[in-house]
Design a protein around this motif. Structure first.
Motif, PDB file in Angstrom:
ATOM      1  N   ARG A   1       0.115   5.290  -2.039  1.00  0.00           N
ATOM      2  CA  ARG A   1       0.817   4.390  -1.131  1.00  0.00           C
ATOM      3  C   ARG A   1       1.555   5.184  -0.053  1.00  0.00           C
ATOM      4  O   ARG A   1       1.531   4.838   1.126  1.00  0.00           O
ATOM      5  CB  ARG A   1       1.798   3.516  -1.924  1.00  0.00           C
ATOM      6  CG  ARG A   1       2.568   2.524  -1.074  1.00  0.00           C
ATOM      7  CD  ARG A   1       3.523   1.713  -1.930  1.00  0.00           C
ATOM      8  NE  ARG A   1       2.829   0.720  -2.727  1.00  0.00           N
ATOM      9  CZ  ARG A   1       2.684  -0.545  -2.355  1.00  0.00           C
ATOM     10  NH1 ARG A   1       3.175  -0.963  -1.213  1.00  0.00           N
ATOM     11  NH2 ARG A   1       2.039  -1.387  -3.125  1.00  0.00           N
ATOM     12  N   ALA A   2       2.227   6.256  -0.470  1.00  0.00           N
ATOM     13  CA  ALA A   2       2.965   7.074   0.490  1.00  0.00           C
ATOM     14  C   ALA A   2       2.020   7.804   1.439  1.00  0.00           C
ATOM     15  O   ALA A   2       2.307   7.964   2.631  1.00  0.00           O
ATOM     16  CB  ALA A   2       3.860   8.069  -0.242  1.00  0.00           C
ATOM     17  N   ARG A   3       0.868   8.268   0.935  1.00  0.00           N
ATOM     18  CA  ARG A   3      -0.104   8.941   1.805  1.00  0.00           C
ATOM     19  C   ARG A   3      -0.646   7.981   2.858  1.00  0.00           C
ATOM     20  O   ARG A   3      -0.847   8.350   4.022  1.00  0.00           O
ATOM     21  CB  ARG A   3      -1.268   9.506   0.972  1.00  0.00           C
ATOM     22  CG  ARG A   3      -0.899  10.741   0.173  1.00  0.00           C
ATOM     23  CD  ARG A   3      -2.132  11.527  -0.258  1.00  0.00           C
ATOM     24  NE  ARG A   3      -3.021  10.756  -1.104  1.00  0.00           N
ATOM     25  CZ  ARG A   3      -2.903  10.651  -2.419  1.00  0.00           C
ATOM     26  NH1 ARG A   3      -1.897  11.243  -3.048  1.00  0.00           N
ATOM     27  NH2 ARG A   3      -3.768   9.948  -3.123  1.00  0.00           N
ATOM     28  N   TYR A   4      -0.899   6.755   2.447  1.00  0.00           N
ATOM     29  CA  TYR A   4      -1.391   5.750   3.395  1.00  0.00           C
ATOM     30  C   TYR A   4      -0.353   5.505   4.489  1.00  0.00           C
ATOM     31  O   TYR A   4      -0.673   5.493   5.687  1.00  0.00           O
ATOM     32  CB  TYR A   4      -1.696   4.459   2.640  1.00  0.00           C
ATOM     33  CG  TYR A   4      -2.241   3.335   3.486  1.00  0.00           C
ATOM     34  CD1 TYR A   4      -3.338   3.513   4.314  1.00  0.00           C
ATOM     35  CD2 TYR A   4      -1.660   2.059   3.435  1.00  0.00           C
ATOM     36  CE1 TYR A   4      -3.857   2.462   5.075  1.00  0.00           C
ATOM     37  CE2 TYR A   4      -2.173   1.013   4.186  1.00  0.00           C
ATOM     38  CZ  TYR A   4      -3.258   1.223   5.004  1.00  0.00           C
ATOM     39  OH  TYR A   4      -3.761   0.193   5.764  1.00  0.00           O
ATOM     40  N   ALA A   5       0.896   5.324   4.091  1.00  0.00           N
ATOM     41  CA  ALA A   5       1.969   5.092   5.062  1.00  0.00           C
ATOM     42  C   ALA A   5       2.105   6.281   6.010  1.00  0.00           C
ATOM     43  O   ALA A   5       2.255   6.117   7.230  1.00  0.00           O
ATOM     44  CB  ALA A   5       3.285   4.840   4.331  1.00  0.00           C
ATOM     45  N   GLU A   6       2.044   7.474   5.460  1.00  0.00           N
ATOM     46  CA  GLU A   6       2.172   8.693   6.246  1.00  0.00           C
ATOM     47  C   GLU A   6       1.047   8.823   7.269  1.00  0.00           C
ATOM     48  O   GLU A   6       1.275   9.183   8.433  1.00  0.00           O
ATOM     49  CB  GLU A   6       2.158   9.890   5.289  1.00  0.00           C
ATOM     50  CG  GLU A   6       2.369  11.242   5.927  1.00  0.00           C
ATOM     51  CD  GLU A   6       2.355  12.330   4.869  1.00  0.00           C
ATOM     52  OE1 GLU A   6       1.245  12.621   4.349  1.00  0.00           O
ATOM     53  OE2 GLU A   6       3.426  12.850   4.531  1.00  0.00           O
TER      54      GLU A   6
END
Length: 282
Positions: free
Chosen positions: A15-20
């Motif tokens: 999820r954090a990689r997608y947001a980043e």
């Protein structure tokens, strides 16, 4: 087709990689969220929530962003992030804690019967439709929803107003008998002194909450918070300015809805229209 863009491994969760990656792509292109929103036909504030990891958006939006940036990997990251539900579950647990304290609740249901108004049969069909689920987990979730119904029905239960989009009532269960029971349950719940149910006709057209399934919680400390969700993610809104904007939209929608009496008549008519011979055979 441009080569697949390498994805940073700095973040710990999908999820954090997608947001980043969403944030990096937009900044590299040198555009604002508002410009991007216009380009992909999405609300710029929702895109901002996606870049902060508080919302995933849907698969259609991920594909649209891939088309806009000329990439092919955003939909892959979205699918990985969808499986990474730990953050969502933590936020949802926080929301459920607030819900248990609420003295009043106001709901706008966009496409399905609200959890507090669902029969067990409806809940099972809905949970199975969301994707593969272990039978033990399924029954645990159905039981949890039953607990929320009891919370609403108790003598000191909170005031609850549910505004149902007409689409909710036009999407029946496969089993006619179970669907009839669900409609009858809505009528019974609407008779409780602390429950108000209204229906928004499709003829009302587009409105400010057309794409936003919303719940407001009135808390004992005087605060009001909102929870907005899609089938894939949810977000707790606590900033006063954002909550007030949603409340204004909800108040406008309430003015457009049928009265509780008219809404009851609509539900009663739909229940009568369920084929009796099918109901009796189930």
């Amino acid at each position: 087709m441009p080569p697949r863009r390498p994805v940073s491994g700095r973040s710990q969760t999908a999820r954090a990689r997608y947001a980043e990656e969403l944030s990096d792509l937009r900044r590299e292109k040198g555009i604002s969220l508002r410009f991007l929103g216009d380009a992909v036909r999405a609300d710029h504030s929702h895109l901002g929530h996606m870049e902060h990891g508080t919302s995933l958006g849907g698969p259609e939006l991920a594909r649209e962003l891939d088309r806009f940036y000329g990439t092919t990997h955003l939909i892959v990251l979205w699918e990985l992030a969808l499986r990474d539900t730990s953050q969502f579950r933590e936020r949802y647990r926080h929301y459920m804690g607030l819900e248990a304290q609420a003295t009043g609740l106001q709901k706008y249901a966009l496409s399905v019967v609200p959890g507090m108004l669902q029969t067990s049969a409806y809940a099972r069909v809905l949970l199975r439709a969301a994707g593969p689920i272990d039978e033990d987990e399924l029954e645990d979730q159905v039981e949890a929803r039953a607990g929320r119904k009891e919370f609403l029905s108790r003598a000191e239960g909170p005031q609850f107003r549910a505004i149902l989009d007409e689409a909710v009532l036009r999407r029946p269960l496969p089993d006619a008998g179970e669907w009839r029971a669900q409609l009858e349950h809505l009528l019974r719940m609407g008779e409780l002194p602390n429950v108000t149910i209204q229906v928004v006709r499709a003829s009302v057209g587009l409105h400010r909450l057309t794409q936003t399934d919303t719940m407001f919680l009135w808390l004992p400390d005087g605060r009001t918070v909102a929870y907005v969700e899609t089938g894939y993610s949810g977000e707790l809104i606590e900033r006063t300015q954002d909550v007030d904007r949603l409340r204004f939209a909800y108040d406008q929608l309430r003015d457009l809805a049928l009265s509780p009496r008219e809404s009851r008549e609509v539900i009663s008519q739909l229940m009568e229209d369920v084929p009796c011979e099918l109901s009796e055979s189930t």
